[in-house]
Each structure stands twice: as C-alpha cells, then as structure tokens.
Motif scaffolding. Structure first.
Motif, short mmCIF file in Angstrom:
data_model
loop_
_atom_site.label_atom_id
_atom_site.label_comp_id
_atom_site.label_asym_id
_atom_site.label_seq_id
_atom_site.Cartn_x
_atom_site.Cartn_y
_atom_site.Cartn_z
N ALA A 1 -3.70 7.71 2.93
CA ALA A 1 -5.39 8.07 2.82
C ALA A 1 -5.98 6.82 2.47
CB ALA A 1 -5.55 9.26 1.75
N ASP A 2 -7.26 6.82 3.24
CA ASP A 2 -8.17 5.83 2.92
C ASP A 2 -7.62 4.36 3.35
OD1 ASP A 2 -9.93 7.90 1.96
OD2 ASP A 2 -9.07 7.89 0.14
N ALA A 3 -6.57 4.20 3.82
CA ALA A 3 -6.18 3.06 4.17
C ALA A 3 -6.45 2.56 5.56
CB ALA A 3 -4.35 3.15 4.00
N GLY A 4 -6.65 1.13 5.84
CA GLY A 4 -6.77 0.80 7.15
C GLY A 4 -5.49 -0.05 7.72
N HIS A 5 -5.70 -0.48 8.85
CA HIS A 5 -4.44 -1.16 9.54
C HIS A 5 -4.15 -2.24 8.76
CE1 HIS A 5 -1.91 -1.98 12.96
NE2 HIS A 5 -2.14 -3.60 12.60
#
Length: 255
Positions: A233-237
C-alpha cells in the motif's frame, strides 16, 4: 497547387515519422538500460564470474550457508546499495549480487540474451555449492528472473513490480509507434511462466507509476496455478523497498 502542398506535407510527415522510428530503433537500448547510474562503485567487488569472456564483478554476503539467494535489479538500480538489507533480512542464505553487463564494475554491454545467459551461468556456478537457490527479480530483473526460473530448478521465485511483456509496457507509453516491430529486447515473461515449477510470489506497488497495474495483472493471469500476490500500500515503483510490508513479505516467502 493545394493538392501539391498536401502531398508535400504528407511526405514530410512520413519522413518525420520514419525518422523517429529509426531513432528509437537504433537507440532503444539506451532507453531500456541505464548502467551509468551504477558506475560509481563504493563497495569493492569480492566476487567475479566470467561468462563468454566477459568479466562480471559483484558481491557475496553471508557466505557458507546451504541455501543461496540471487537478486536481479532494475534497469538503473545500484544493487550494491541492497547489500546490507539483504544480508540482514536473510541471514541463513548466502546472497549473490552480480551487476549486469556494463553495470557497476562489470564489463560488456547489456542486452536481453546476454543478461539471461549471465543469469544462467551465475545459477550454474552457485548451484555447485548450494543445495537450493532462490531468486528475486525486480522490475527489469523480473524479465531476467522469469527466464532463468524457466530454464533452471529455482527453489523459490519472488517478482517485484513485474510486467508481462516489456513490449506491451512500451506500447502503452508510445501507442503511436509500431513498438512490436521495433523492439529487439522484448522480455516477454508471459511466454515462460508455464515452464516454472517452483513457488512464486508477486509483489506489486499500489501506486506504481512505471509499470501499469494491468501489465502486472496480465503476468499473474498467465501463471497456472496463480502465484501468491502481495500489494504494498502507498508504495511507488522506486519506493517499494522502503515499506516494512516489502521486507516482511520477502522474509516470510524465502524463510
């Protein structure tokens, strides 16, 4: 006169379009691979593998364990920055980090065939000393890891922010170009999944701004049976590794 002007404009448009296609075709590997981001090597390599006359130089952590772990990173990732984290997260595995050709202190130039060949050579070398070899691939590295797992008896395979096909990813960015005809390094992971016979974990970044969710889900659907899936959750690449759920997911899967 008007018709002639239209024909001239059409010809110029065709020439411009063809020029763009030629430019992208000739320079596509500069778009796919970014070794320049890894050339400032801070940790002296302590491991070398020679494959096809090319010297690849990397690191080994936690030597002497029965189980091993190979990690294949993203297209611009400094995998040496993961040394401490991986060694701490997996204290019961010997970990091998080997930069791609042209990356960090490794010689040569990157390309799909070469990278998969190097990964296979690394696995064969490591398997001589370790009974079980697990693999983590991240982003571009998932394309390498999938093909490796289809060729060799990988113990467990973790795919972080993966895609089904680099061609399809590129086509999403450039829908007005004949990407399928232009791309040489295709990394079509969906073609290889049926040859993989080990447990598989897919880790997806919820807010991945590089690999569209549709491309990851298409890869998941290609597996039979489907792999385990973890959404961070809420993580980018490029920030997925900063979240505790990332570490916990990998630890549970690999331990």
């Amino acid at each position: 006169m008007f018709v002639r002007t239209l024909l001239v404009l059409a010809a110029l448009a065709v020439l411009f379009y063809g020029g763009v296609c030629l430019f992208l075709y000739l320079g596509q590997r500069q778009q796919i691979y970014h070794p320049e981001m890894t050339w400032r090597v801070q940790q002296r390599p302590d491991f070398e593998l020679v494959n096809g006359g090319v010297h690849l130089r990397g690191w080994v952590m936690n030597p002497g364990h029965a189980k091993a772990l190979l990690y294949f990173g993203g297209n611009g990732e400094r995998i040496e920055d993961s040394r401490d984290d991986l060694a701490r997260w997996f204290p019961d595995r010997t970990i091998y980090l080997l930069p791609y050709r042209g990356y960090a202190a490794s010689d040569g130039r990157p390309g799909e065939t070469a990278l998969v060949g190097d990964a296979t050579a690394l696995f064969d070398h490591v398997a001589k000393a370790h009974g079980q070899v697990a693999v983590i691939g991240r982003s571009l590295g998932t394309g390498v890891a999938v093909q490796l797992a289809a060729k060799r008896p990988v113990e467990r395979l973790a795919l972080v922010t993966p895609f089904d096909s680099l061609v399809r990813v590129a086509a999403g960015y450039f829908p007005w170009l004949p990407v399928n005809a232009l791309m040489r390094d295709r990394y079509e992971s969906w073609r290889y999944v049926n040859a993989i016979h080990c447990p598989v974990l897919v880790i997806r970044a919820e807010d991945d701004e590089v690999i569209p969710t549709a491309r990851t889900q298409a890869l998941i659907r290609a597996f039979a049976p489907p792999p385990a899936e973890q959404v961070i959750a809420d993580a980018g690449h490029n920030t997925v590794q900063d979240h505790a759920d990332y570490r916990v997911s990998l630890e549970r899967f690999l331990q």
